[in-house]
Design a protein around this motif. Structure first.
Motif, short mmCIF file in Angstrom:
data_model
loop_
_atom_site.label_atom_id
_atom_site.label_comp_id
_atom_site.label_asym_id
_atom_site.label_seq_id
_atom_site.Cartn_x
_atom_site.Cartn_y
_atom_site.Cartn_z
N GLU A 78 -33.00 13.06 32.06
CA GLU A 78 -33.01 12.10 32.78
C GLU A 78 -31.63 11.21 32.84
O GLU A 78 -31.22 10.46 33.90
N LYS A 79 -31.04 11.05 31.69
CA LYS A 79 -29.84 10.46 31.50
C LYS A 79 -28.55 10.99 32.21
O LYS A 79 -27.79 10.57 33.08
N GLY A 90 -17.50 15.29 31.33
CA GLY A 90 -18.19 16.24 30.23
C GLY A 90 -19.37 15.50 29.85
O GLY A 90 -19.16 14.33 29.01
N VAL A 91 -20.48 16.08 29.83
CA VAL A 91 -21.66 15.58 29.41
C VAL A 91 -22.21 16.21 28.21
O VAL A 91 -22.13 17.35 28.02
N ASP A 92 -22.33 15.30 26.87
CA ASP A 92 -22.83 16.22 25.83
C ASP A 92 -23.95 17.10 25.83
O ASP A 92 -24.91 16.64 26.62
N LEU A 120 -18.82 12.07 28.18
CA LEU A 120 -20.11 10.99 28.06
C LEU A 120 -20.83 11.49 26.89
O LEU A 120 -21.50 12.60 26.96
N VAL A 121 -21.15 10.77 25.84
CA VAL A 121 -21.54 11.27 24.73
C VAL A 121 -22.77 10.35 24.26
O VAL A 121 -22.64 8.83 23.94
N SER A 122 -23.76 10.80 24.08
CA SER A 122 -24.95 10.07 23.99
C SER A 122 -25.28 10.10 22.24
O SER A 122 -24.62 11.06 21.74
N PRO A 123 -26.66 9.59 22.04
CA PRO A 123 -26.90 9.62 20.43
C PRO A 123 -27.15 11.00 19.93
O PRO A 123 -27.66 11.76 20.70
N ALA A 180 -19.93 19.12 27.79
CA ALA A 180 -18.63 18.65 26.85
C ALA A 180 -18.76 19.28 25.43
O ALA A 180 -17.80 19.48 24.64
N GLY A 181 -19.68 20.27 25.32
CA GLY A 181 -19.73 21.10 24.26
C GLY A 181 -18.50 21.76 23.83
O GLY A 181 -18.16 21.77 22.65
N PRO A 182 -18.02 22.63 24.84
CA PRO A 182 -16.87 23.45 24.51
C PRO A 182 -15.76 22.69 23.75
O PRO A 182 -14.96 22.83 22.99
N VAL A 183 -15.91 21.37 24.31
CA VAL A 183 -14.48 20.53 23.75
C VAL A 183 -14.92 19.96 22.43
O VAL A 183 -14.26 19.83 21.54
N LEU A 184 -16.25 19.36 22.45
CA LEU A 184 -16.72 18.60 21.19
C LEU A 184 -16.83 19.86 19.91
O LEU A 184 -16.58 19.54 18.69
#
Length: 376
Positions: free
Chosen positions: A121-122, A113-115, A33-36, A138-142
């Motif tokens: 809140e999101k 995985g959350v960025d 899950l990747v937000s702005p 998600a940081g380790p992946v990205l």
């Protein structure tokens, strides 16, 4: 290790999405899950504004990815590079729950995985919408994708380095006795834009005792004769890649101890930039400069890590710091910026962006690293 990326730096590719999914699967993550932010820009080319309304790339390991956007942002998404990728752009209306909408379109997921930069809140709203799932970063992946720059990305960083070098080359235009740090900083900011950036990210002008504060904010202090001045500046280019360089100046003849301090710092920084090569670890590179500074008696006055990665963000992986056993690899780009700071008196820092190459390192900042003496 991810495959080499051949896409231009400012254009995302479906291959990046594919590799992100592969790395997520290896990490045991069912969906990203990747937000702005920089991660979304890297993966899709879409520079979405971080708003209270949800914009999110949903990248399942199995199934087609989709970009969830508010209806009023759909035109921007449809005209961005994301529209040319193998993903669906899904808009949601003001009366809809976008988190529930995302959950209904996802297959069963045990781990998401959350960025790293997603608003709390999101992230919590996603947790409520996916109650059976576990959230991880998600940081380790990205970061595995982003920290090894492609030749096109290195070219963009090289152009950014040249742009900030042109600003440092003009410093005598603004750095004069009788002017305030704030006045000087204003002129530098205008020059950052004029010399090839689309955004000013930061301007540090630390004069006299303020030079001993690594992240000094611009002030109304008036620059005086004999003052050492640390100028640390950076911006973002149209390609989305960042610059960052620090040089030291002095207005007139500097104190004798400052010259000695600066010579120690210059030896340390040169030793570190010369030592960049594949296989050396981040902590080994940090230690090379730190040992020079410690031997000269200034060890406690080197207050921070040696450096940080740079790319779509000024600070990203890899970090050049004690405790990091990460070996450097070709394509990794980072700052080398040792500093010595004598609180209440003065300080100095020299910073270059360096890219690890197949047989060494390339320094992207080419202005002189010598102490620049300007008229006092």
């Amino acid at each position: 290790m991810p495959d080499p990326d051949t896409s231009p730096p400012f254009t995302a590719s479906s291959d990046r999405l594919r590799r992100a999914r592969e790395l997520a699967a290896r990490a045991g993550i069912d969906a990203l899950l990747v937000s702005p932010g920089a991660d979304l820009h890297y993966l899709t080319g879409y520079r979405a504004a971080p708003l209270e309304r949800l914009t999110c790339l949903v990248l399942p390991v199995e199934g087609r990815p989709f970009l969830l956007v508010p209806a009023l942002e759909e035109p921007a998404a449809q005209t961005s590079p994301a529209a040319g990728l193998d993903l669906e752009i899904v808009s949601w209306q003001e009366t809809q729950d976008p988190y529930a909408l995302a959950a209904t379109r996802l297959p069963a997921v045990a781990t998401v995985g959350v960025d790293n930069r997603m608003w709390a809140e999101k992230a919590m709203a996603f947790q409520a919408a996916l109650p059976g799932s576990r959230q991880v970063l998600a940081g380790p992946v990205l970061s595995e994708l982003r920290m090894r720059k492609s030749p096109q990305e290195v070219r963009a960083l090289r152009q950014a380095g040249g742009a900030i070098d042109r600003v440092h080359a003009r410093m005598a235009e603004w750095l004069r006795v009788g002017r305030t740090e704030r006045e000087i900083g204003r002129d530098i900011a205008e020059a950052i834009l004029a010399e090839g950036h689309v955004q000013v990210d930061f301007v540090i002008v630390g004069s006299g005792p303020n030079s001993a504060s690594p992240h000094h904010e611009l002030s109304d202090r008036v620059v005086r004769a004999g003052d050492p001045v640390v100028v640390d500046i950076g911006g973002t280019t149209a390609a989305g890649y960042c610059s960052d360089s620090t040089r030291c100046y002095v207005l007139g003849e500097p104190p004798a101890e400052y010259r000695r301090l600066y010579e120690v710092l210059l030896r340390a920084q040169r030793a570190q930039t010369d030592a960049v090569r594949p296989g050396i670890t981040a902590e080994e590179l940090d230690a090379i400069g730190r040992d020079v500074i410690t031997t000269a008696g200034y060890g406690p006055q080197f207050l921070h890590r040696t450096g940080h990665g740079i790319g779509l963000e000024t600070h990203e992986e890899p970090y050049i710091v004690a405790g990091s056993a990460r070996p450097l690899e070709p394509g990794m780009a980072f700052s080398v910026e040792p500093g010595i700071y004598l609180a209440g008196r003065y300080g100095a820092r020299i910073e270059d962006i360096v890219v690890c190459t197949s047989d060494g390192g390339e320094r992207l900042n080419r202005t002189s690293r010598d102490l620049t003496v300007l008229p006092g």
